[in-house]
Design an enzyme around this catalytic site. Structure first.
Site, PDB file in Angstrom:
ATOM      1  N   SER A   8      20.323   5.450  -0.447  1.00  0.00           N
ATOM      2  CA  SER A   8      21.252   6.531  -0.523  1.00  0.00           C
ATOM      3  C   SER A   8      22.652   6.306   0.055  1.00  0.00           C
ATOM      4  O   SER A   8      23.172   6.905   1.011  1.00  0.00           O
ATOM      5  CB  SER A   8      20.503   7.935   0.350  1.00  0.00           C
ATOM      6  OG  SER A   8      20.498   7.304   1.851  1.00  0.00           O
ATOM      7  N   GLY A  12      23.797   6.695  -4.595  1.00  0.00           N
ATOM      8  CA  GLY A  12      22.604   7.399  -4.469  1.00  0.00           C
ATOM      9  C   GLY A  12      22.833   8.763  -3.849  1.00  0.00           C
ATOM     10  O   GLY A  12      22.149   9.859  -4.065  1.00  0.00           O
ATOM     11  N   ASN A 103      23.393  -1.801 -11.420  1.00  0.00           N
ATOM     12  CA  ASN A 103      24.233  -2.605 -12.487  1.00  0.00           C
ATOM     13  C   ASN A 103      23.572  -3.917 -12.604  1.00  0.00           C
ATOM     14  O   ASN A 103      23.027  -4.374 -11.563  1.00  0.00           O
ATOM     15  CB  ASN A 103      25.451  -2.665 -11.735  1.00  0.00           C
ATOM     16  CG  ASN A 103      26.543  -1.721 -12.400  1.00  0.00           C
ATOM     17  OD1 ASN A 103      26.283  -1.027 -13.033  1.00  0.00           O
ATOM     18  ND2 ASN A 103      27.457  -1.568 -11.584  1.00  0.00           N
ATOM     19  N   LYS A 187      27.255  -3.189 -20.363  1.00  0.00           N
ATOM     20  CA  LYS A 187      27.926  -2.880 -18.998  1.00  0.00           C
ATOM     21  C   LYS A 187      27.903  -4.273 -18.216  1.00  0.00           C
ATOM     22  O   LYS A 187      28.961  -4.665 -17.534  1.00  0.00           O
ATOM     23  CB  LYS A 187      27.410  -1.931 -18.444  1.00  0.00           C
ATOM     24  CG  LYS A 187      28.147  -1.394 -17.242  1.00  0.00           C
ATOM     25  CD  LYS A 187      27.470  -0.281 -16.451  1.00  0.00           C
ATOM     26  CE  LYS A 187      28.518   0.358 -15.281  1.00  0.00           C
ATOM     27  NZ  LYS A 187      28.030   0.871 -14.191  1.00  0.00           N
ATOM     28  N   SER A 258      33.668  -3.561  -8.163  1.00  0.00           N
ATOM     29  CA  SER A 258      32.823  -3.470  -6.925  1.00  0.00           C
ATOM     30  C   SER A 258      32.541  -4.706  -6.111  1.00  0.00           C
ATOM     31  O   SER A 258      32.507  -4.887  -4.935  1.00  0.00           O
ATOM     32  CB  SER A 258      31.507  -2.953  -7.415  1.00  0.00           C
ATOM     33  OG  SER A 258      30.980  -3.689  -8.279  1.00  0.00           O
TER      34      SER A 258
HETATM   35  P1  NAD Z   1      25.810   0.916  -1.693  1.00  0.00           P
HETATM   36  O1  NAD Z   1      25.590  -0.220  -1.217  1.00  0.00           O
HETATM   37  O2  NAD Z   1      26.804   2.047  -1.571  1.00  0.00           O
HETATM   38  O3  NAD Z   1      24.354   1.786  -1.408  1.00  0.00           O
HETATM   39  C1  NAD Z   1      22.970   1.096  -1.257  1.00  0.00           C
HETATM   40  C2  NAD Z   1      22.208   1.778  -0.338  1.00  0.00           C
HETATM   41  O4  NAD Z   1      21.090   1.339  -0.202  1.00  0.00           O
HETATM   42  C3  NAD Z   1      22.748   1.339   1.254  1.00  0.00           C
HETATM   43  O5  NAD Z   1      23.075   2.524   1.741  1.00  0.00           O
HETATM   44  C4  NAD Z   1      21.868   0.471   1.650  1.00  0.00           C
HETATM   45  O6  NAD Z   1      21.465   0.594   3.156  1.00  0.00           O
HETATM   46  C5  NAD Z   1      20.357   0.916   0.914  1.00  0.00           C
HETATM   47  N1  NAD Z   1      19.488  -0.279   0.669  1.00  0.00           N
HETATM   48  C6  NAD Z   1      19.649  -1.311   0.169  1.00  0.00           C
HETATM   49  N2  NAD Z   1      18.537  -1.923   0.327  1.00  0.00           N
HETATM   50  C7  NAD Z   1      17.572  -1.200   0.949  1.00  0.00           C
HETATM   51  C8  NAD Z   1      16.213  -1.311   1.454  1.00  0.00           C
HETATM   52  N3  NAD Z   1      15.532  -2.576   1.197  1.00  0.00           N
HETATM   53  N4  NAD Z   1      15.707  -0.316   2.098  1.00  0.00           N
HETATM   54  C9  NAD Z   1      16.284   0.691   2.496  1.00  0.00           C
HETATM   55  N5  NAD Z   1      17.693   0.785   2.152  1.00  0.00           N
HETATM   56  C10 NAD Z   1      18.145  -0.335   1.252  1.00  0.00           C
HETATM   57  O7  NAD Z   1      25.481   0.647  -3.325  1.00  0.00           O
HETATM   58  P2  NAD Z   1      26.076   1.734  -4.395  1.00  0.00           P
HETATM   59  O8  NAD Z   1      27.514   1.446  -4.604  1.00  0.00           O
HETATM   60  O9  NAD Z   1      25.671   3.234  -4.296  1.00  0.00           O
HETATM   61  O10 NAD Z   1      25.380   1.028  -5.668  1.00  0.00           O
HETATM   62  C11 NAD Z   1      23.943   1.160  -6.037  1.00  0.00           C
HETATM   63  C12 NAD Z   1      23.763   0.434  -7.321  1.00  0.00           C
HETATM   64  O11 NAD Z   1      24.405   1.194  -8.106  1.00  0.00           O
HETATM   65  C13 NAD Z   1      24.184  -0.855  -7.505  1.00  0.00           C
HETATM   66  O12 NAD Z   1      23.482  -1.496  -8.400  1.00  0.00           O
HETATM   67  C14 NAD Z   1      25.656  -0.749  -8.265  1.00  0.00           C
HETATM   68  O13 NAD Z   1      26.085  -1.899  -8.734  1.00  0.00           O
HETATM   69  C15 NAD Z   1      25.281   0.481  -9.112  1.00  0.00           C
HETATM   70  N6  NAD Z   1      26.406   1.320  -9.363  1.00  0.00           N
HETATM   71  C16 NAD Z   1      27.286   1.780  -8.533  1.00  0.00           C
HETATM   72  C17 NAD Z   1      28.379   2.508  -8.910  1.00  0.00           C
HETATM   73  C18 NAD Z   1      29.221   3.193  -7.706  1.00  0.00           C
HETATM   74  O14 NAD Z   1      30.191   3.626  -7.945  1.00  0.00           O
HETATM   75  N7  NAD Z   1      28.990   2.951  -6.522  1.00  0.00           N
HETATM   76  C19 NAD Z   1      28.569   2.907 -10.159  1.00  0.00           C
HETATM   77  C20 NAD Z   1      27.838   2.444 -11.095  1.00  0.00           C
HETATM   78  C21 NAD Z   1      26.627   1.688 -10.602  1.00  0.00           C
END
Ligand code: NAD
Length: 310
Positions: A8, A12, A103, A187, A258
């Site tokens: 989250s 998330g 991604n 993508k 990113s």
């Molecule tokens: P983020 O780092 O902000 O969030 C990931 C979260 O997952 C973190 O809060 C982390 O503590 C938690 N986490 C990771 N591994 C964990 C585990 N084993 N147990 C519990 N918690 C865990 O990342 P994000 O930016 O939200 O990206 C998430 C995915 O979405 C990535 O693959 C990213 O490339 C993709 N994405 C992100 C965006 C964006 O704008 N942020 C856009 C498109 C795609």
């Protein structure tokens, strides 16, 4: 619907907030202590343009969740996917749909180790979001999300279309895709050409695009993506991809991708093994080499070591 958001962070929290506001029974799952403490004590702070909201959504560590849910959205980074799936087994019932919107490529190979194939739904999203701090999410760009069932079949398609409806009702603009694999590869190819290069060059998209070397470097990376995608039955067009990437970089301009944010700004591990690294790895399996993507992966890992990222 009972929905769990597994990971989250930036994206998330955005999905979790929107699905919660639409009346779903949403729980957030994460392992980031400060984030969990802030959401529990102060609520999740959401900035959406000029609007600021504070909302109470239950948030748990993975080992605290027990009750089975209808839908799980995976929003760890790629590297955390397996660990999260391992830890949340108690909430995965025989009919729990698990959606990956991460991604990169190759996530289905991880998902398959923890779930029946019929419960896997793959997707891709253009929606973006950022974290202003623990417990504080800031929505950024809008954009389309696509979802498709991993296993083909009438029943699986019906479930996927229901999920699409739940998402649209929450204001997450979502289409049922008939070829999500193509969208995921496309993508990943864009990210593979721009993310690691901008991180290594410590520049934004427009700065890299404006260099005399950009088109040649991008073409070499894209060519290897196209070759591996073809082996995976996904047809990308090299010229179209190169032009699309250059045009997008000009349009998006001063944005740092990113991987630049993760590596250079926050000294966090990158998803390179699921982008350029995946192409290098998969090419070996198909009996050819992908030297550009292999070198880029090695350089990113070297930079992670230099910056003591772990
Ligand atoms: P983020 O780092 O902000 O969030 C990931 C979260 O997952 C973190 O809060 C982390 O503590 C938690 N986490 C990771 N591994 C964990 C585990 N084993 N147990 C519990 N918690 C865990 O990342 P994000 O930016 O939200 O990206 C998430 C995915 O979405 C990535 O693959 C990213 O490339 C993709 N994405 C992100 C965006 C964006 O704008 N942020 C856009 C498109 C795609």
């Amino acid at each position: 619907m009972k929905i769990a958001i597994a990971g989250s962070g930036a994206l998330g929290s955005r999905f979790g907030y929107m699905l919660h506001q639409a009346g779903n029974d949403v729980i957030l799952i994460d392992k980031w202590k400060e984030h969990i403490n802030n959401v529990r004590t102060k609520g999740l702070i959401v900035e959406d343009g000029e609007d600021k909201h504070v909302v109470q959504i239950p948030i748990y560590y993975p080992n605290e969740v027990r009750d089975q849910v209808d839908i799980v959205f995976m929003f760890t980074k790629s590297m955390g996917l397996g660990e999260m799936l391992e830890d949340i087994q108690p909430i995965l019932g025989p009919h729990t749909s698990v959606i990956s919107l991460l991604n990169g490529i190759g996530h289905e190979d991880v998902l398959k180790n923890y779930l029946p194939l019929e419960n896997i739904f793959m997707g891709v999203t253009i929606l973006t979001s950022g974290l202003a701090g623990p417990g504080h999410v800031a929505f950024s760009g809008a954009g389309l999300t696509e979802i498709q069932n991993f296993v083909h079949g009438e029943e699986q398609e019906k479930i996927a279309r229901n999920i699409v409806q739940v998402m649209n009702e929450a204001g997450i603009n979502t289409n049922y895709s008939t070829d999500v694999k193509f969208s995921i590869w496309r993508k990943a190819c864009v990210n593979g050409a721009m993310n690691a290069t901008c991180a290594l060059l410590d520049c934004n998209l427009a700065e890299f695009e404006a260099t005399a070397q950009a088109e040649t470097v991008i073409r070499h990376i894209v060519r290897e993506f196209v070759k591996v995608a073809k082996e995976k039955d996904t047809l990308l067009d090299e010229d179209e991809m190169v032009q699309y990437i250059l045009e997008s970089a000009r349009k998006v301009g001063s944005h740092h991708p990113s991987m630049h944010q993760d590596l250079m700004q926050n000294h966090r591990p990158t998803e390179v093994d699921f982008l350029n690294g995946a192409v290098a790895r998969m090419s070996e399996g198909f009996g050819f080499d992908a030297p550009y993507n292999r070198l880029i992966t090695q350089l990113i890992h070297a930079k992670e070591e230099i910056l003591s990222v772990h």
